[in-house]
Design a protein around this motif. Structure first.
Motif, PDB file in Angstrom:
ATOM      1  N   VAL A 207       0.815  -1.209   0.000  1.00 51.17           N
ATOM      2  CA  VAL A 207       0.000   0.000   0.000  1.00 51.17           C
ATOM      3  C   VAL A 207       0.848   1.257   0.000  1.00 51.17           C
ATOM      4  CG1 VAL A 207      -1.927  -1.123   1.148  1.00 51.17           C
ATOM      5  CG2 VAL A 207      -0.150  -0.033   2.521  1.00 51.17           C
ATOM      6  N   THR A 208       2.179   1.131  -0.066  1.00 54.09           N
ATOM      7  CA  THR A 208       3.056   2.303  -0.090  1.00 54.09           C
ATOM      8  C   THR A 208       3.910   2.344  -1.334  1.00 54.09           C
ATOM      9  OG1 THR A 208       4.776   1.133   1.153  1.00 54.09           O
ATOM     10  CG2 THR A 208       3.157   2.379   2.421  1.00 54.09           C
ATOM     11  N   ALA A 209       3.725   1.459  -2.273  1.00 58.31           N
ATOM     12  CA  ALA A 209       4.547   1.414  -3.477  1.00 58.31           C
ATOM     13  C   ALA A 209       3.656   1.214  -4.691  1.00 58.31           C
ATOM     14  CB  ALA A 209       5.587   0.296  -3.389  1.00 58.31           C
ATOM     15  N   THR A 210       4.097   1.802  -5.809  1.00 59.49           N
ATOM     16  CA  THR A 210       3.398   1.684  -7.076  1.00 59.49           C
ATOM     17  C   THR A 210       4.381   1.249  -8.140  1.00 59.49           C
ATOM     18  OG1 THR A 210       1.864   3.434  -6.451  1.00 59.49           O
ATOM     19  CG2 THR A 210       2.004   2.903  -8.795  1.00 59.49           C
ATOM     20  N   VAL A 211       4.024   0.278  -8.941  1.00 56.72           N
ATOM     21  CA  VAL A 211       4.896  -0.247  -9.986  1.00 56.72           C
ATOM     22  C   VAL A 211       4.474   0.370 -11.320  1.00 56.72           C
ATOM     23  CG1 VAL A 211       5.711  -2.310 -11.182  1.00 56.72           C
ATOM     24  CG2 VAL A 211       5.250  -2.389  -8.723  1.00 56.72           C
ATOM     25  N   VAL A 212       5.452   0.954 -12.025  1.00 62.53           N
ATOM     26  CA  VAL A 212       5.215   1.543 -13.347  1.00 62.53           C
ATOM     27  C   VAL A 212       5.880   0.656 -14.390  1.00 62.53           C
ATOM     28  CG1 VAL A 212       5.527   3.558 -14.818  1.00 62.53           C
ATOM     29  CG2 VAL A 212       5.139   3.850 -12.362  1.00 62.53           C
ATOM     30  N   PRO A 213       5.147   0.070 -15.329  1.00 60.74           N
ATOM     31  CA  PRO A 213       5.767  -0.790 -16.342  1.00 60.74           C
ATOM     32  C   PRO A 213       6.545   0.032 -17.369  1.00 60.74           C
ATOM     33  CG  PRO A 213       3.426  -0.555 -16.775  1.00 60.74           C
ATOM     34  CD  PRO A 213       3.684   0.139 -15.471  1.00 60.74           C
ATOM     35  N   LEU A 214       7.635  -0.558 -17.889  1.00 60.34           N
ATOM     36  CA  LEU A 214       8.469   0.079 -18.903  1.00 60.34           C
ATOM     37  C   LEU A 214       8.410  -0.711 -20.198  1.00 60.34           C
ATOM     38  CD1 LEU A 214      11.662   0.852 -16.753  1.00 60.34           C
ATOM     39  CD2 LEU A 214       9.727   2.366 -17.220  1.00 60.34           C
ATOM     40  N   PRO A 215       8.557  -0.042 -21.347  1.00 65.56           N
ATOM     41  CA  PRO A 215       8.554  -0.789 -22.612  1.00 65.56           C
ATOM     42  C   PRO A 215       9.785  -1.673 -22.769  1.00 65.56           C
ATOM     43  CG  PRO A 215       9.046   1.536 -22.973  1.00 65.56           C
ATOM     44  CD  PRO A 215       8.632   1.409 -21.554  1.00 65.56           C
ATOM     45  N   ASN A 216      10.915  -1.258 -22.173  1.00 68.39           N
ATOM     46  CA  ASN A 216      12.153  -2.046 -22.239  1.00 68.39           C
ATOM     47  C   ASN A 216      13.072  -1.568 -21.133  1.00 68.39           C
ATOM     48  OD1 ASN A 216      13.672   0.304 -23.383  1.00 68.39           O
ATOM     49  ND2 ASN A 216      12.291  -0.094 -25.135  1.00 68.39           N
ATOM     50  N   ASP A 217      14.134  -2.334 -20.888  1.00 70.59           N
ATOM     51  CA  ASP A 217      15.072  -1.982 -19.822  1.00 70.59           C
ATOM     52  C   ASP A 217      15.957  -0.795 -20.179  1.00 70.59           C
ATOM     53  OD1 ASP A 217      14.177  -3.876 -18.065  1.00 70.59           O
ATOM     54  OD2 ASP A 217      15.580  -5.433 -18.723  1.00 70.59           O
ATOM     55  N   GLU A 218      16.078  -0.451 -21.467  1.00 70.41           N
ATOM     56  CA  GLU A 218      16.869   0.708 -21.846  1.00 70.41           C
ATOM     57  C   GLU A 218      16.256   2.005 -21.309  1.00 70.41           C
ATOM     58  OE1 GLU A 218      17.168   0.644 -26.035  1.00 70.41           O
ATOM     59  OE2 GLU A 218      18.393  -1.199 -26.120  1.00 70.41           O
ATOM     60  N   MET A 219      14.955   1.992 -21.085  1.00 69.41           N
ATOM     61  CA  MET A 219      14.285   3.181 -20.574  1.00 69.41           C
ATOM     62  C   MET A 219      14.765   3.533 -19.163  1.00 69.41           C
ATOM     63  SD  MET A 219      12.207   5.554 -21.418  1.00 69.41           S
ATOM     64  CE  MET A 219      11.450   4.835 -22.884  1.00 69.41           C
ATOM     65  N   LYS A 220      15.275   2.559 -18.403  1.00 70.71           N
ATOM     66  CA  LYS A 220      15.767   2.851 -17.056  1.00 70.71           C
ATOM     67  C   LYS A 220      16.923   3.839 -17.096  1.00 70.71           C
ATOM     68  CE  LYS A 220      14.443  -1.583 -14.990  1.00 70.71           C
ATOM     69  NZ  LYS A 220      14.926  -2.790 -14.279  1.00 70.71           N
ATOM     70  N   GLY A 221      17.829   3.669 -18.062  1.00 67.05           N
ATOM     71  CA  GLY A 221      18.951   4.591 -18.181  1.00 67.05           C
ATOM     72  C   GLY A 221      18.495   6.001 -18.520  1.00 67.05           C
ATOM     73  N   ARG A 222      17.478   6.135 -19.374  1.00 64.51           N
ATOM     74  CA  ARG A 222      16.979   7.459 -19.717  1.00 64.51           C
ATOM     75  C   ARG A 222      16.277   8.105 -18.518  1.00 64.51           C
ATOM     76  NH1 ARG A 222      13.830   7.452 -25.268  1.00 64.51           N
ATOM     77  NH2 ARG A 222      14.058   9.692 -24.823  1.00 64.51           N
ATOM     78  N   ILE A 223      15.620   7.271 -17.698  1.00 63.33           N
ATOM     79  CA  ILE A 223      14.981   7.822 -16.493  1.00 63.33           C
ATOM     80  C   ILE A 223      16.032   8.319 -15.514  1.00 63.33           C
ATOM     81  CG2 ILE A 223      13.555   7.230 -14.500  1.00 63.33           C
ATOM     82  CD1 ILE A 223      12.039   5.300 -16.295  1.00 63.33           C
ATOM     83  N   ILE A 224      17.128   7.601 -15.381  1.00 60.07           N
ATOM     84  CA  ILE A 224      18.190   8.027 -14.460  1.00 60.07           C
ATOM     85  C   ILE A 224      18.857   9.298 -14.978  1.00 60.07           C
ATOM     86  CG2 ILE A 224      20.406   7.392 -13.451  1.00 60.07           C
ATOM     87  CD1 ILE A 224      19.402   4.472 -13.515  1.00 60.07           C
ATOM     88  N   GLY A 225      19.161   9.330 -16.287  1.00 58.74           N
ATOM     89  CA  GLY A 225      19.781  10.514 -16.875  1.00 58.74           C
ATOM     90  C   GLY A 225      21.262  10.599 -16.592  1.00 58.74           C
ATOM     91  N   ARG A 226      21.851  11.636 -17.168  1.00 63.44           N
ATOM     92  CA  ARG A 226      23.286  11.832 -16.972  1.00 63.44           C
ATOM     93  C   ARG A 226      23.551  12.177 -15.515  1.00 63.44           C
ATOM     94  NH1 ARG A 226      25.992  16.056 -20.910  1.00 63.44           N
ATOM     95  NH2 ARG A 226      25.127  14.488 -22.363  1.00 63.44           N
ATOM     96  N   VAL A 227      24.405  11.393 -14.891  1.00 62.53           N
ATOM     97  CA  VAL A 227      24.797  11.494 -13.472  1.00 62.53           C
ATOM     98  C   VAL A 227      23.568  11.611 -12.567  1.00 62.53           C
ATOM     99  CG1 VAL A 227      27.073  12.446 -14.037  1.00 62.53           C
ATOM    100  CG2 VAL A 227      25.157  13.994 -13.602  1.00 62.53           C
TER     101      VAL A 227
END
Length: 521
Positions: free
Chosen positions: A209-229
């Protein structure tokens, strides 16, 4: 001679002068007379013309007045004829209605006469059957006395003694329950304090009840979410106020936070960023701002929907928004806003049946869990927080007390409305989804209640209703009389206590010509 000539000349001169003067005066008089006559004739002509014009004007006015009088007379005649026709039609309709009512009355009179004759025949038949039943009862009583070697008075005395003994056992059990209740109150208070502390800490046990899962189209999107540094993820966490967890979970990002509204804003913003592909600090701030506005609209709409479904009006806009925040809050698997609407409807229905203040119960039921919308920001039990919110928005003391007392741990109900709201809250929370009870177990319990009730002799049908909180038993009136109905209710209650596990209490209602009620505790 010359003197007389001179005198004659002088006399002639004076005579001629006098005659000329007279002539001129006569001429002037004649001229004036002619002028006056002409003026008089002109005035007479003018007056005559004016009189003729006035006469013509009066004649025209008279003709116009006659035409208007004729038109008005025709209009009045037409209006009177129309009203006469309408009144005549109305009288004809009234006569038809009276005639129809008289015919219906005649039909009803005929039907009542037939029913009276049928009832008379039925009464005679029932009287004959009563005589037969009394003869059979006497015969059966004699047979029982012969077989049991016991008179009716002795059997009745044994039954009375058994009932008295059973009543003593029930009284002893009630006394033990009262004693145990006094001991459990201290434990309930301790459990309440521990529960409040658990609700305010983040642990693995409440991650669902304290977490929400957001699906991604692929694992490469994780790097774009993190961004440079890590600038993108920092910007997202700073704008939304939730933790963005990126771990080894394939094609998924976890949003963690105790505030469900912030988690919804973060989920909506992150989903839009993933769809658009423009993930950078500037676009993150703009997307989060739009998502926050959309969530605010959803909160307002959900608050208005709750007021509409609960049939409550007159709430301030801030209170409606605060109520809409409960749409994103769950408690024991149950949506708090839907639970509040259900409690409001139940409380209003119960209040209408018991003659309590329906508006107080309706408003208090809708707002009783309002404190859960801000319990992460304000210290204290949610019932007390709800009462403080209602006090701030000017609600009446009766409403505030009913809200605070919906949990007996905060305040004891001091009014009928408070007890109704507490009961409605318990009823709504007792559904399968509220306590995570599976539908299969819920259905099995209902089937078990009906099976136990149907196992007794004289039961025609039984129904488990009110989510398993009441068992209604229909008995055969020729086999179960008024005295044995109470005994049947007590026996069914004992059998349910032995064989069924259930929360709270179950009401057993035996229905014959009269209803006998017993509760299984």
């Amino acid at each position: 001679m010359n003197l007389w000539v001179a005198i004659v000349l002088i006399v002639l001169f004076f005579a001629i002068g006098a005659g000329g003067a007279y002539f001129f005066q006569e001429r002037e008089f004649t001229h004036k007379t002619m002028e006056m006559r002409l003026n008089a004739e002109e005035r007479i002509r003018v007056i005559k013309e004016e009189g003729e014009g006035r006469l013509l004007e009066l004649q025209a006015q008279q003709r116009q007045a006659l035409r208007e009088a004729k038109d008005e007379s025709a209009s009045i005649r037409s209006t009177m004829e129309t009203e006469y026709k309408e009144r005549r039609q109305e009288v004809q309709r009234s006569e038809r209605r009276v005639q129809e009512k008289e015919e219906a009355f005649d039909r009803k009179t005929s039907a009542l006469e037939r029913r009276e004759r049928a009832l008379g025949d039925r009464e005679q038949e029932l009287a004959d059957r009563a005589i037969q039943v009394e003869e059979l009862r006497q015969a059966r009583l004699g047979e029982l006395e012969r077989v049991g070697k016991m008179t009716a008075e002795e059997a009745r005395a044994n039954v009375v003694a058994e009932v008295i003994e059973q009543a003593r056992r029930d009284a002893g059990r009630q006394a033990r329950e009262i004693e145990l209740q006094a001991r459990e109150e201290a434990e309930a208070k301790a459990r309440e304090i521990i529960t409040l502390a658990i609700q305010r800490c983040a642990s693995d046990q409440v991650s669902d009840v304290t977490a929400t899962v957001v699906p991604l189209p692929n694992d490469e999107m994780k790097g774009r979410i993190i961004g440079r540094v890590g600038r993108n993820i920092r910007a997202l966490e700073s704008a939304t106020g939730v933790d963005v967890i990126i771990d080894d979970t394939p094609e998924a990002v976890i949003l963690s936070g105790f505030d469900p509204v912030r988690r919804e804003i973060a989920r909506m913003a992150l989903t839009r960023l993933i769809i658009s592909g423009r993930i950078q600090p500037t676009s993150i701030e703009e997307t989060v701002a739009r998502a926050r506005q959309d969530v605010e609209n959803v909160i307002r709409e959900e608050g208005e929907r709750a007021c509409l479904e609960a049939n409550v009006t007159g709430f301030q806009p801030e209170l409606v928004k605060l109520l809409g925040r409960l749409h994103f809050r769950t408690s024991y698997g149950q949506n708090v806003l839907n639970h509040s609407i259900e409690v409001s409807v139940l409380a209003a229905s119960i209040a209408a049946e018991l003659g309590a203040d329906v508006n107080v119960c309706k408003v208090a039921g809708l707002l009783h869990d309002m404190g859960k919308a801000i319990d992460q920001e304000v210290e204290g039990p949610h019932a007390l927080i709800s009462g403080e919110i209602a006090r701030r928005f000017g609600k009446s003391p009766k409403i505030i007390h009913a809200m605070v007392a919906h949990h007996a741990t905060e305040a004891e109900p001091q009014s009928l409305e408070a007890a109704i709201v507490q009961a409605a809250d318990a009823i709504s929370a007792a559904r399968p989804g509220a306590r995570r009870e599976t539908v299969e177990l819920y259905i099995k319990r209902l089937e078990a209640l009906e099976r136990i009730a149907n196992s007794f002799q004289g039961v025609e049908r039984s129904f488990a209703i009110q989510a398993g909180r009441e068992v209604r038993i229909l008995v055969k009136p020729e086999e179960v009389d008024e005295l044995s109905a109470q005994h049947l209710a007590r026996e069914v209650a004992r059998e349910i206590e032995k064989n069924v596990d259930y929360p709270g209490q179950i009401k057993i209602c035996v229905v014959r010509e009269t209803r006998s009620v017993e509760y299984a505790r």
